[in-house]
Scaffold this motif. Sequence first.
Motif, mmCIF file in Angstrom:
data_model
loop_
_atom_site.group_PDB
_atom_site.id
_atom_site.type_symbol
_atom_site.label_atom_id
_atom_site.label_comp_id
_atom_site.label_asym_id
_atom_site.label_seq_id
_atom_site.Cartn_x
_atom_site.Cartn_y
_atom_site.Cartn_z
ATOM 1 N N VAL A 28 0.925 -0.460 0.083
ATOM 2 C CA VAL A 28 0.072 -0.396 0.101
ATOM 3 C C VAL A 28 1.150 1.183 0.073
ATOM 4 O O VAL A 28 2.085 1.539 1.070
ATOM 5 C CB VAL A 28 -0.840 -0.268 1.607
ATOM 6 N N LEU A 29 0.498 2.014 -0.616
ATOM 7 C CA LEU A 29 1.635 3.134 -1.169
ATOM 8 C C LEU A 29 1.379 4.386 -0.001
ATOM 9 O O LEU A 29 -0.502 4.301 0.497
ATOM 10 C CB LEU A 29 0.780 4.389 -2.391
ATOM 11 N N LYS A 30 1.766 5.416 0.329
ATOM 12 C CA LYS A 30 1.919 5.399 1.738
ATOM 13 C C LYS A 30 1.137 7.135 1.037
ATOM 14 O O LYS A 30 0.771 7.496 -0.153
ATOM 15 C CB LYS A 30 2.980 6.638 2.154
ATOM 16 N N LYS A 34 5.231 9.482 -4.568
ATOM 17 C CA LYS A 34 4.803 9.746 -5.618
ATOM 18 C C LYS A 34 5.718 8.081 -6.209
ATOM 19 O O LYS A 34 6.677 8.234 -5.956
ATOM 20 C CB LYS A 34 5.488 10.726 -6.075
ATOM 21 N N PRO A 35 4.829 7.530 -7.422
ATOM 22 C CA PRO A 35 5.401 6.244 -7.388
ATOM 23 C C PRO A 35 6.417 6.010 -8.732
ATOM 24 O O PRO A 35 6.143 7.313 -9.491
ATOM 25 C CB PRO A 35 4.088 5.386 -7.861
ATOM 26 N N SER A 36 7.052 5.761 -9.176
ATOM 27 C CA SER A 36 7.730 5.695 -10.423
ATOM 28 C C SER A 36 6.292 5.326 -11.530
ATOM 29 O O SER A 36 5.258 5.074 -11.636
ATOM 30 C CB SER A 36 8.656 4.583 -10.516
ATOM 31 N N PRO A 37 6.435 6.194 -12.874
ATOM 32 C CA PRO A 37 5.631 6.131 -13.737
ATOM 33 C C PRO A 37 6.239 4.379 -14.526
ATOM 34 O O PRO A 37 5.118 4.362 -15.022
ATOM 35 C CB PRO A 37 6.751 6.914 -14.822
ATOM 36 N N GLU A 38 6.324 3.851 -14.306
ATOM 37 C CA GLU A 38 6.669 2.150 -14.412
ATOM 38 C C GLU A 38 6.002 1.958 -13.734
ATOM 39 O O GLU A 38 5.298 -0.068 -13.865
ATOM 40 C CB GLU A 38 7.942 1.766 -14.963
ATOM 41 N N ALA A 39 5.755 1.756 -11.879
ATOM 42 C CA ALA A 39 5.023 0.778 -11.359
ATOM 43 C C ALA A 39 3.873 0.725 -11.758
ATOM 44 O O ALA A 39 2.846 1.609 -11.987
ATOM 45 C CB ALA A 39 5.356 1.200 -9.718
ATOM 46 N N ARG A 158 -2.949 0.643 -13.990
ATOM 47 C CA ARG A 158 -1.635 0.755 -15.152
ATOM 48 C C ARG A 158 -1.574 -0.470 -15.717
ATOM 49 O O ARG A 158 -1.534 -0.232 -17.162
ATOM 50 C CB ARG A 158 -0.471 0.935 -14.860
ATOM 51 N N TRP A 159 -1.078 -1.838 -15.491
ATOM 52 C CA TRP A 159 -0.318 -2.481 -16.111
ATOM 53 C C TRP A 159 -1.980 -4.609 -16.288
ATOM 54 O O TRP A 159 -1.644 -4.867 -14.339
ATOM 55 C CB TRP A 159 0.588 -3.811 -16.271
ATOM 56 N N LYS A 356 -5.730 12.164 -13.370
ATOM 57 C CA LYS A 356 -4.586 11.141 -13.578
ATOM 58 C C LYS A 356 -4.597 9.745 -12.565
ATOM 59 O O LYS A 356 -5.298 9.784 -11.009
ATOM 60 C CB LYS A 356 -2.943 11.840 -13.028
ATOM 61 N N LEU A 357 -4.244 8.898 -12.876
ATOM 62 C CA LEU A 357 -4.078 7.451 -12.385
ATOM 63 C C LEU A 357 -3.382 7.282 -10.152
ATOM 64 O O LEU A 357 -3.813 7.115 -10.063
ATOM 65 C CB LEU A 357 -2.761 6.159 -13.007
ATOM 66 N N GLU A 358 -2.615 8.860 -10.622
ATOM 67 C CA GLU A 358 -1.583 9.194 -9.723
ATOM 68 C C GLU A 358 -2.683 9.628 -8.600
ATOM 69 O O GLU A 358 -2.551 9.825 -7.023
ATOM 70 C CB GLU A 358 -0.370 9.501 -9.790
ATOM 71 N N ASP A 359 -3.751 10.336 -9.257
ATOM 72 C CA ASP A 359 -5.203 10.776 -8.383
ATOM 73 C C ASP A 359 -6.351 10.365 -8.050
ATOM 74 O O ASP A 359 -7.597 10.748 -8.033
ATOM 75 C CB ASP A 359 -5.760 11.762 -9.244
#
Length: 381
Positions: A28-30, A34-39, A158-159, A356-359
């Motif tokens: 689980v991300l904190k 900010k994760p890597s663009p490839e994560a 993402r994948w 965005k996916l990060e959001d």
Amino acid sequence: MSTTENATVGNAEIYSPRKVLDDPVFRVLKVGEKPSPEANIAAFYNPAHEIHLVEKPRPKPGPGQVLLHVRATGICGSDVHFWQHGRIGDSMVVTDECGSGHESAGEVVEVGEGDRVAIEAGVPCSQPACDPCRTGRYNACPDVVFFSTPPFHGTLTRWHLHPAQWLHRLPDHVTFEEGSLCEPLAVALAGIERSGLRLGDPLLVCGAGPIGLISLLSARAAGAEPIVITDLFQNRLDFAKKLVPGVRTVLISRNNTPKEQAVQIKEAAGTPLTVTLECTGVESSVHAAIHSMQFGGKVFIIGVGKNEQVFPFMHLSANEIDVSFQYRYANQYPKAIRLVAGGLINIKPLVTHRFKLEDAIAAFHVAADPAQGAIKVQIQD
């Protein structure tokens, strides 16, 4: 593993959620990380009604599979329901960390690279011994893996690994955004097909949420006239009017009984109504629809509601009103893509918010709050 072995093992094992949850990469991300663009990040919920971003392994395609870069995913009401309530009925229950999302389109990045596709999220067993699969009603397959329905992780990631046979190629002029919307469009098209709606039928659509609005667009393309649509929120009815200027709108009041509401609906229609597409699943709305129908009418329920509800049995009986239901869809994606590609149904205006996916977590909070005015929230990558 051969294709035959793949079939023997079964989709439930191939797409087992434990493969993700038990992988050392899964975490689980904190908050604020900010994760890597490839994560390979994804939005997950759990039994504690928490929603968060996670990092999970990037899968490798096996026989009959492709790896997709998911480019657009809409947030469905069921995604919000699993997050906030942890279940839909008795058979779909969140018991562990579970990935969200099933309204998706993306691009093949491994095996057949470059194809732009809509992702049909329900993957049935497709075995000859399975009667629903053999007869074309594969939405009833008892061994279906429907991505985002617990325990299986969804496509809001993402994948994503997916069977090639359950992907639908998009024409060059159809966007990923539209490809993602083909999932709720498939729901609406299945409803129209099963309801028996015909050219010129007077129609009631209950609910001006995403499924109600996309049903409205589909019913107009199918030639229903007149169409009345109801909702609790005036802004959604205003949105419906922009989509289909000829639609007649009725604002639902919580202070009115279903019978009183039905009087307003019939007045708005100006002619006896023969079919309802009920897109809320709310008991009072179903009652209002039933009391709005003429003798011999049909109330077709697309919406998902309480596990047990009470219907006006004798009114239905004395007026020969049929009540029918829908479970997901089958054989609708090719039709949906043709209708969008051919310009018969314009679904683009339904997307009101993009993230965005990060959001993704912020996107879920907007989708869950009616005050934000969102129709369809999409997450794009």
